[in-house]
Design a protein around this motif. Structure first.
Motif, PDB file in Angstrom:
ATOM      1  N   THR A  14     -26.344  -7.043  32.556  1.00  0.00           N
ATOM      2  CA  THR A  14     -25.655  -6.254  31.542  1.00  0.00           C
ATOM      3  C   THR A  14     -25.737  -4.785  31.918  1.00  0.00           C
ATOM      4  O   THR A  14     -26.832  -4.260  32.164  1.00  0.00           O
ATOM      5  N   GLN A  41     -21.447  -8.022  31.066  1.00  0.00           N
ATOM      6  CA  GLN A  41     -22.458  -8.782  30.326  1.00  0.00           C
ATOM      7  C   GLN A  41     -22.598 -10.151  30.978  1.00  0.00           C
ATOM      8  O   GLN A  41     -21.594 -10.774  31.355  1.00  0.00           O
ATOM      9  N   GLN A  81     -16.460  -7.760  31.334  1.00  0.00           N
ATOM     10  CA  GLN A  81     -15.945  -8.057  30.000  1.00  0.00           C
ATOM     11  C   GLN A  81     -14.668  -7.275  29.693  1.00  0.00           C
ATOM     12  O   GLN A  81     -13.699  -7.835  29.198  1.00  0.00           O
TER      13      GLN A  81
END
Length: 449
Positions: A368, A397, A402
């Motif tokens: 992340t 992530q 993302q």
């Protein structure tokens, strides 16, 4: 010599050697104790196409000569783009005249004679490309067509550009060293714009090499440019946070270049470096190494001797995270009471190694964090090491991208950033004199909303 070389570089190496020899003799006649001179002839072709039409066809031919003389410890420098014998003699006279007005500098002078190469290595740097304007038009149009056809959201183009370039450089000095070499560099690039929900994003890709056979294809460059552009659509903002940061190779090179700049002799003797007097200090984790390899065949940064005629050689600048020395010319070396490292003109194929993982594996390792794809501005203080630059990229992530991110700033201090390196990837970007893979930093500040 093939037809391409004959048409592009019309001056022979022997002619430039003769010119430099005449320059040095003239400098000696005018009273110079020491002198050096370099002559360069460049030629090339650049073609840009946009929306299937040729925008520019540019032929380039340049030549120039620079001379530096030393009258005792006084230095004078002059240059000319006219290689006519009378103009060359006038340029030498100007350099000698300038030396008469400058202050004495105890560090001035040529590099030591014993550092000149006894025999200049052939590093296979000369690979002319028989690229005609018609060929270049076809390549650039094909490249752009692939990019424009990749996705219907790609609405505009800044075009595709192909170029070939040849150079001949000869250097000599009053130690008796005179030599030179031919070299080439070729490139293909493409830049397009995509639009979605009223927002536009731009990105690009390029390939470059001394050998045209090693360039990526027009299709590969066009596709990569389009992929990079489309994935930036739908960018969101982030709130301010501290997270891991992943720099891809093309941006990691710039991050690491600040270290080399801080270790340059000029930064050290001017006391304008965040790594002042840092030789022997550990500034990176143990897995990080900086190795200079100036004799790699066909590499962009390769050179048999530096800008002072000093023979280049392999060296380790950082070993297991520890600084082994500085990046020095003869002048900066004398200012620091150290020998030159053969780096007049910069580093040559400085390779930064430190791991076995590629970019995708580092993305997984980060889990992340923020993957930076573009840096904006020049917010780096080389005295304090403070680093703050505008950025765009992607929020990650679970090791997966993302969404795109825009309008943020990444910040930290370079000393902390270097200490906080988690990994250096094996995905070397070799398009330049600094060769580096992706870099993963454990934590930096991302300033957003």
């Amino acid at each position: 010599m093939n037809d391409v070389e004959k048409s592009d570089i019309t001056v022979s190496k022997e002619q430039l050697i003769g010119l430099i020899n005449d320059v040095l003799q003239e400098a000696r006649r005018l009273g110079a104790d020491q002198a050096s001179a370099a002559a360069t002839v460049d030629a090339g072709l650049t073609v840009t196409s946009r929306f299937g039409e040729v925008e520019t066809v540019e032929y380039q031919k340049d030549r120039g000569m620079g001379v530096t003389v030393y009258m005792g410890k006084k230095k004078g420098t002059a240059s000319t783009s006219d290689l006519d014998p009378d103009q060359v003699r006038s340029t030498v006279a100007k350099a000698c005249s300038i030396a008469g007005y400058t202050q004495e500098d105890t560090c001035a002078g040529l590099a030591e004679a014993e550092l000149m190469p006894k025999q200049v290595r052939d590093l296979d740097l000369n690979h002319p490309w028989s690229l005609t304007p018609e060929d270049a038009m076809e390549i650039t149009q094909a490249c752009e067509q692939v990019a424009l056809g990749f996705d219907e959201r790609i609405k505009n183009s800044e075009g595709a550009t192909a170029g070939r370039h040849q150079a001949l450089r000869v250097y000599g000095n009053s130690h008796g060293f005179i030599d030179g070499y031919h070299s080439t560099s070729h490139s293909l690039s493409c830049s397009v714009l995509a639009q979605q929900n009223g927002a536009m994003e731009r990105d690009y890709w390029y390939t470059s090499s001394r050998n045209p056979q090693h360039l990526e294809s027009a299709e590969q460059v066009g596709k990569r440019a389009a992929e990079r552009t489309v994935r930036r659509l739908g960018a969101q903002k982030l709130s301010t946070r501290k997270v891991p940061i992943l720099f891809p190779p093309e941006l990691a090179k710039g991050l690491m270049a600040h270290c080399i700049g801080a270790l340059s002799g000029g930064s050290q003797y001017r006391e304008a470096s965040f790594l002042l007097g840092a030789a022997g200090q550990q500034i990176f984790p143990e897995f990080v190494n900086f190795k200079e390899k100036p004799h790699l065949l066909q590499a962009i940064g390769s050179a048999p001797f530096d800008n002072e005629g000093v023979e280049t050689c392999d060296r380790v600048l950082i070993d297991q995270g520890i600084i082994q020395g500085y990046v020095l010319s003869s002048y900066s070396g004398r200012k620091l009471n150290l020998p030159t490292t053969g780096n007049a003109g910069g580093v040559r194929n400085m390779e930064i190694s430190g791991g076995e993982k590629d970019f995708d594996e580092l993305l997984k390792e980060m889990d992340t964090g923020f993957y930076v794809s573009e840096l904006i501005g020049h917010g780096v203080n080389m005295v304090t090491g403070d680093y703050s630059r505008g950025a765009a990229g992607f929020w990650v992530q679970g090791g997966e991208i993302q969404h795109a991110v825009s309008e943020v700033t990444v910040a930290g201090n370079l000393k902390d950033i270097y200490q906080d390196l988690v990994a250096v990837g094996n995905d070397l970007d070799t398009r330049g004199s600094l060769r580096c893979g992706s870099v993963l930093v454990s934590e930096m500040t991302v300033a957003g909303e």
